[in-house]
Design a protein around this motif. Structure first.
Motif, PDB file in Angstrom:
ATOM      1  N   ALA A   1       0.818  -1.216   0.000  1.00 41.02           N
ATOM      2  CA  ALA A   1       0.000   0.000   0.000  1.00 41.02           C
ATOM      3  C   ALA A   1       0.852   1.267   0.000  1.00 41.02           C
ATOM      4  CB  ALA A   1      -0.927   0.001   1.209  1.00 41.02           C
ATOM      5  N   ASP A   2       0.340   2.289  -0.657  1.00 44.64           N
ATOM      6  CA  ASP A   2       0.968   3.602  -0.605  1.00 44.64           C
ATOM      7  C   ASP A   2       0.582   4.347   0.671  1.00 44.64           C
ATOM      8  OD1 ASP A   2       2.255   3.710  -3.324  1.00 44.64           O
ATOM      9  OD2 ASP A   2       0.166   3.379  -3.919  1.00 44.64           O
ATOM     10  N   ALA A   3      -0.551   3.993   1.245  1.00 38.29           N
ATOM     11  CA  ALA A   3      -0.987   4.554   2.529  1.00 38.29           C
ATOM     12  C   ALA A   3      -1.864   3.521   3.226  1.00 38.29           C
ATOM     13  CB  ALA A   3      -1.764   5.848   2.324  1.00 38.29           C
ATOM     14  N   VAL A   4      -1.751   3.451   4.546  1.00 39.45           N
ATOM     15  CA  VAL A   4      -2.548   2.530   5.350  1.00 39.45           C
ATOM     16  C   VAL A   4      -3.320   3.351   6.384  1.00 39.45           C
ATOM     17  CG1 VAL A   4      -2.518   0.562   6.927  1.00 39.45           C
ATOM     18  CG2 VAL A   4      -0.866   0.667   5.044  1.00 39.45           C
ATOM     19  N   ILE A   5      -4.613   3.073   6.501  1.00 35.04           N
ATOM     20  CA  ILE A   5      -5.488   3.814   7.421  1.00 35.04           C
ATOM     21  C   ILE A   5      -5.957   2.888   8.528  1.00 35.04           C
ATOM     22  CG2 ILE A   5      -7.710   4.999   7.651  1.00 35.04           C
ATOM     23  CD1 ILE A   5      -7.458   5.849   4.728  1.00 35.04           C
ATOM     24  N   ALA A   6      -5.870   3.367   9.769  1.00 31.58           N
ATOM     25  CA  ALA A   6      -6.469   2.702  10.931  1.00 31.58           C
ATOM     26  C   ALA A   6      -7.544   3.615  11.500  1.00 31.58           C
ATOM     27  CB  ALA A   6      -5.412   2.403  11.989  1.00 31.58           C
ATOM     28  N   PRO A   7      -8.646   3.066  12.046  1.00 35.76           N
ATOM     29  CA  PRO A   7      -9.753   3.906  12.513  1.00 35.76           C
ATOM     30  C   PRO A   7      -9.586   4.469  13.918  1.00 35.76           C
ATOM     31  CG  PRO A   7     -10.344   1.614  12.741  1.00 35.76           C
ATOM     32  CD  PRO A   7      -8.995   1.636  12.090  1.00 35.76           C
ATOM     33  N   SER A   8      -8.514   4.081  14.606  1.00 34.97           N
ATOM     34  CA  SER A   8      -8.242   4.617  15.945  1.00 34.97           C
ATOM     35  C   SER A   8      -6.769   4.412  16.251  1.00 34.97           C
ATOM     36  CB  SER A   8      -9.093   3.907  17.015  1.00 34.97           C
ATOM     37  OG  SER A   8      -8.730   2.532  17.109  1.00 34.97           O
ATOM     38  N   ARG A   9      -6.260   5.190  17.186  1.00 37.80           N
ATOM     39  CA  ARG A   9      -4.856   5.018  17.595  1.00 37.80           C
ATOM     40  C   ARG A   9      -4.658   3.654  18.244  1.00 37.80           C
ATOM     41  NH1 ARG A   9      -4.800   8.301  21.471  1.00 37.80           N
ATOM     42  NH2 ARG A   9      -4.637   6.772  23.135  1.00 37.80           N
TER      43      ARG A   9
ATOM     44  N   ASP B   1     -14.127   9.718  30.131  1.00 38.32           N
ATOM     45  CA  ASP B   1     -14.908  10.778  30.800  1.00 38.32           C
ATOM     46  C   ASP B   1     -16.283  11.015  30.169  1.00 38.32           C
ATOM     47  OD1 ASP B   1     -12.762  11.255  32.582  1.00 38.32           O
ATOM     48  OD2 ASP B   1     -11.850  12.659  31.162  1.00 38.32           O
ATOM     49  N   ALA B   2     -16.671  10.190  29.168  1.00 39.96           N
ATOM     50  CA  ALA B   2     -17.986  10.385  28.553  1.00 39.96           C
ATOM     51  C   ALA B   2     -18.783   9.090  28.537  1.00 39.96           C
ATOM     52  CB  ALA B   2     -17.818  10.915  27.134  1.00 39.96           C
ATOM     53  N   ALA B   3     -18.393   8.111  29.355  1.00 40.19           N
ATOM     54  CA  ALA B   3     -19.074   6.818  29.403  1.00 40.19           C
ATOM     55  C   ALA B   3     -18.797   6.155  30.736  1.00 40.19           C
ATOM     56  CB  ALA B   3     -18.588   5.919  28.264  1.00 40.19           C
ATOM     57  N   LEU B   4     -19.630   5.164  31.085  1.00 39.79           N
ATOM     58  CA  LEU B   4     -19.297   4.255  32.172  1.00 39.79           C
ATOM     59  C   LEU B   4     -18.612   3.042  31.551  1.00 39.79           C
ATOM     60  CD1 LEU B   4     -22.392   4.152  34.583  1.00 39.79           C
ATOM     61  CD2 LEU B   4     -20.347   5.581  34.695  1.00 39.79           C
ATOM     62  N   PHE B   5     -17.546   2.577  32.193  1.00 39.91           N
ATOM     63  CA  PHE B   5     -16.794   1.444  31.673  1.00 39.91           C
ATOM     64  C   PHE B   5     -16.975   0.244  32.593  1.00 39.91           C
ATOM     65  CE2 PHE B   5     -14.753   5.213  29.984  1.00 39.91           C
ATOM     66  CZ  PHE B   5     -14.617   4.882  28.639  1.00 39.91           C
ATOM     67  N   ALA B   6     -17.110  -0.930  31.964  1.00 35.74           N
ATOM     68  CA  ALA B   6     -17.347  -2.165  32.717  1.00 35.74           C
ATOM     69  C   ALA B   6     -16.391  -3.252  32.238  1.00 35.74           C
ATOM     70  CB  ALA B   6     -18.797  -2.623  32.546  1.00 35.74           C
ATOM     71  N   ASP B   7     -16.017  -4.112  33.139  1.00 33.07           N
ATOM     72  CA  ASP B   7     -15.140  -5.227  32.811  1.00 33.07           C
ATOM     73  C   ASP B   7     -15.868  -6.154  31.842  1.00 33.07           C
ATOM     74  OD1 ASP B   7     -13.669  -7.615  32.746  1.00 33.07           O
ATOM     75  OD2 ASP B   7     -13.006  -7.395  34.829  1.00 33.07           O
ATOM     76  N   PRO B   8     -15.341  -6.346  30.627  1.00 36.15           N
ATOM     77  CA  PRO B   8     -16.069  -7.149  29.632  1.00 36.15           C
ATOM     78  C   PRO B   8     -16.143  -8.631  29.953  1.00 36.15           C
ATOM     79  CG  PRO B   8     -13.891  -6.566  28.803  1.00 36.15           C
ATOM     80  CD  PRO B   8     -14.079  -5.805  30.087  1.00 36.15           C
ATOM     81  N   HIS B   9     -15.442  -9.067  30.995  1.00 35.90           N
ATOM     82  CA  HIS B   9     -15.473 -10.487  31.365  1.00 35.90           C
ATOM     83  C   HIS B   9     -16.458 -10.771  32.503  1.00 35.90           C
ATOM     84  CE1 HIS B   9     -12.056 -11.108  28.742  1.00 35.90           C
ATOM     85  NE2 HIS B   9     -11.445 -10.110  29.330  1.00 35.90           N
ATOM     86  N   HIS B  10     -17.133  -9.720  33.004  1.00 36.96           N
ATOM     87  CA  HIS B  10     -18.013  -9.888  34.162  1.00 36.96           C
ATOM     88  C   HIS B  10     -19.397  -9.305  33.880  1.00 36.96           C
ATOM     89  CE1 HIS B  10     -14.917 -11.498  36.785  1.00 36.96           C
ATOM     90  NE2 HIS B  10     -14.090 -10.565  36.322  1.00 36.96           N
ATOM     91  N   PRO B  11     -20.404 -10.140  33.655  1.00 42.42           N
ATOM     92  CA  PRO B  11     -21.758  -9.641  33.416  1.00 42.42           C
ATOM     93  C   PRO B  11     -22.266  -8.738  34.527  1.00 42.42           C
ATOM     94  CG  PRO B  11     -21.615 -11.983  32.915  1.00 42.42           C
ATOM     95  CD  PRO B  11     -20.319 -11.609  33.562  1.00 42.42           C
TER      96      PRO B  11
ATOM     97  N   PRO C   1      -8.971  -0.738  25.368  1.00 44.64           N
ATOM     98  CA  PRO C   1      -8.199   0.454  24.963  1.00 44.64           C
ATOM     99  C   PRO C   1      -8.930   1.371  23.990  1.00 44.64           C
ATOM    100  CG  PRO C   1      -6.745  -1.439  25.061  1.00 44.64           C
ATOM    101  CD  PRO C   1      -8.138  -1.972  25.281  1.00 44.64           C
ATOM    102  N   THR C   2      -9.627   0.809  23.008  1.00 47.34           N
ATOM    103  CA  THR C   2     -10.298   1.658  22.018  1.00 47.34           C
ATOM    104  C   THR C   2     -11.325   2.567  22.674  1.00 47.34           C
ATOM    105  OG1 THR C   2     -10.054  -0.074  20.362  1.00 47.34           O
ATOM    106  CG2 THR C   2     -11.629   1.662  19.886  1.00 47.34           C
ATOM    107  N   TYR C   3     -12.169   1.999  23.512  1.00 47.75           N
ATOM    108  CA  TYR C   3     -13.217   2.808  24.130  1.00 47.75           C
ATOM    109  C   TYR C   3     -12.649   3.803  25.131  1.00 47.75           C
ATOM    110  CZ  TYR C   3     -16.937   0.011  21.992  1.00 47.75           C
ATOM    111  OH  TYR C   3     -17.800  -0.584  21.096  1.00 47.75           O
ATOM    112  N   ARG C   4     -11.593   3.444  25.821  1.00 52.14           N
ATOM    113  CA  ARG C   4     -10.940   4.410  26.706  1.00 52.14           C
ATOM    114  C   ARG C   4     -10.371   5.576  25.903  1.00 52.14           C
ATOM    115  NH1 ARG C   4     -11.872   4.817  32.212  1.00 52.14           N
ATOM    116  NH2 ARG C   4     -12.067   2.736  33.095  1.00 52.14           N
ATOM    117  N   GLU C   5      -9.760   5.268  24.769  1.00 55.40           N
ATOM    118  CA  GLU C   5      -9.200   6.314  23.912  1.00 55.40           C
ATOM    119  C   GLU C   5     -10.279   7.285  23.436  1.00 55.40           C
ATOM    120  OE1 GLU C   5      -7.637   6.762  19.301  1.00 55.40           O
ATOM    121  OE2 GLU C   5      -7.536   4.788  20.265  1.00 55.40           O
ATOM    122  N   LEU C   6     -11.396   6.752  22.979  1.00 60.43           N
ATOM    123  CA  LEU C   6     -12.397   7.568  22.304  1.00 60.43           C
ATOM    124  C   LEU C   6     -13.428   8.185  23.240  1.00 60.43           C
ATOM    125  CD1 LEU C   6     -13.056   5.249  19.223  1.00 60.43           C
ATOM    126  CD2 LEU C   6     -11.453   7.159  19.396  1.00 60.43           C
ATOM    127  N   TRP C   7     -13.706   7.521  24.387  1.00 61.32           N
ATOM    128  CA  TRP C   7     -14.836   7.953  25.214  1.00 61.32           C
ATOM    129  C   TRP C   7     -14.483   8.170  26.682  1.00 61.32           C
ATOM    130  CZ3 TRP C   7     -18.369   9.757  22.248  1.00 61.32           C
ATOM    131  CH2 TRP C   7     -18.547   9.210  20.977  1.00 61.32           C
TER     132      TRP C   7
END
Length: 370
Positions: A155-163, A303-313, A295-301
């Protein structure tokens, strides 16, 4: 030889897409916003054919050509996709394209063309295994690693949707030259529509990375109904059966947008999420976000969301119930998410993509709409 001005300065771009996942929405929204920037899009579809509704949407925005060719993650070996680059190159020649924008890295491997080649990596099997299974790709799928790495190199350029996804890509493949982050965007308008007391989550629930089992278990302990939108049966026989959440199946885009506008809480329990369009659409609608602590949701959101451990319902159920019992906090969190969603504008995405396209030419793509 790169074609110079024609059709009053308009450029023709061949963009690959599929009708299975989020790449469809990415392609439609990006092509629509690029159209007034002198970009005409030819969509090259691969994999299962789109619905009539999706096909009509694509034809309103550009030109849709469906190739009789599979997606890399739907086949067992690389022989099945060996002809894909040639099929795309043939289409580019017949359509007199100026540039190629491929939405799977493997499609660029061994690609023979003189045209500029942009690769966007929205997800891949290699980073999926790292995030979901905590392992390398199994031996039988090592060819995916090889083809993707070859695609990045071509590729001449590669795009990722988040850091975060860019970092995951380089952790998996090593240094990727010409890698740039262009945040995804959403065409969904902001909304002040009155909210209803339910939790909405959207995803391809047959995909283990979407973490449907945790959402379903959390629904059993939630005060409010939990609604899951999206397919539960995958193209390779994968299946997920909801027992506690209300499963509404795959909704057409207008129906999905209506549900997002109504939901007081929008949730995503995903373990693997290179960007997360559903979270952005929930934020645009002013819903309170409950997101997996990845990491993705922490990067993007942050202070604007509640975060929950994805392994614990229980962690998700607690977050749902906290917001259900506290309307003031719920509204405040929704307003903060909507404010933060302004970062992910279509104009910003168009400007960034036009900048990448322009770097391939001796004159820029239009950076301002006509």
């Amino acid at each position: 030889m790169i074609r110079q001005e024609r059709h009053k300065g308009r450029r023709r771009v061949v963009m690959t897409l599929d009708a299975v996942g989020g790449v469809w929405r990415y392609a439609m929204d990006l092509a629509a916003v690029l159209k007034p920037h002198n970009v005409d899009m030819i969509f090259a579809g691969l994999g299962p054919a789109p619905s009539a509704e999706k096909a009509a949407e694509a034809e309103r925005i550009g030109k849709l050509v469906w190739l009789d060719a599979p997606l890399d993650w739907m086949v067992e070996d690389e022989k099945a996709i060996a002809g894909v680059p040639r099929r795309i190159a043939d289409l580019a020649r017949s359509e007199e394209a100026d540039l190629l924008h491929l939405n799977l890295p493997s499609q660029a491997a061994n690609f023979e063309t003189d045209l500029p080649l942009v690769v966007a990596c929205h997800s891949c099997v290699v980073t999926w295994f790292a995030a979901v299974r905590g392992s390398q790709v199994p031996r039988d799928w090592q060819w995916q690693y090889r083809l993707n790495r070859a695609g990045f190199a071509r590729a001449d350029a590669v795009i990722a949707p988040s850091r975060s996804h860019a970092e995951a890509m380089q952790a998996a493949y090593g240094r990727i030259a010409n890698l740039q982050v262009v945040l995804n965007a959403s065409a969904l308008e902001t909304s002040d529509e009155p909210k209803r007391n339910f939790v909405l989550a959207a995803g391809r629930w047959w995909d283990e990375g979407k973490n449907a089992a945790v959402l379903d278990s959390a629904a059993r302990m939630a005060r409010w109904p939990v609604v899951a939108a999206g397919a539960s049966n995958g193209p390779n026989g994968q299946s997920m059966q909801f027992r506690h959440a209300t499963h509404r199946g795959e909704l057409a885009h207008p129906q999905m947008a209506a549900a997002i506008r109504q939901a007081a809480i929008v949730a995503s329990p995903s373990i693997y999420e290179p960007f997360g369009l559903a979270a952005l659409e929930g934020a645009r609608a002013g819903a309170a976000l409950v997101l997996a602590d990845i990491p993705t949701y922490r990067e993007l959101w942050e202070d604007a969301a509640l975060f929950a451990d994805p392994h614990h319902p229980q962690a998700f159920a607690d977050a749902f119930n906290t917001l259900a019992y506290d309307p003031q906090r719920r509204v405040a969190l929704g307003l903060k998410a909507r404010e933060q969603s302004a970062r992910f504008s279509l104009d910003a995405q168009a400007e960034a993509v036009c900048g990448i396209y322009s770097a391939m030419f001796d004159r820029p793509f239009s950076a301002a709409a006509e």
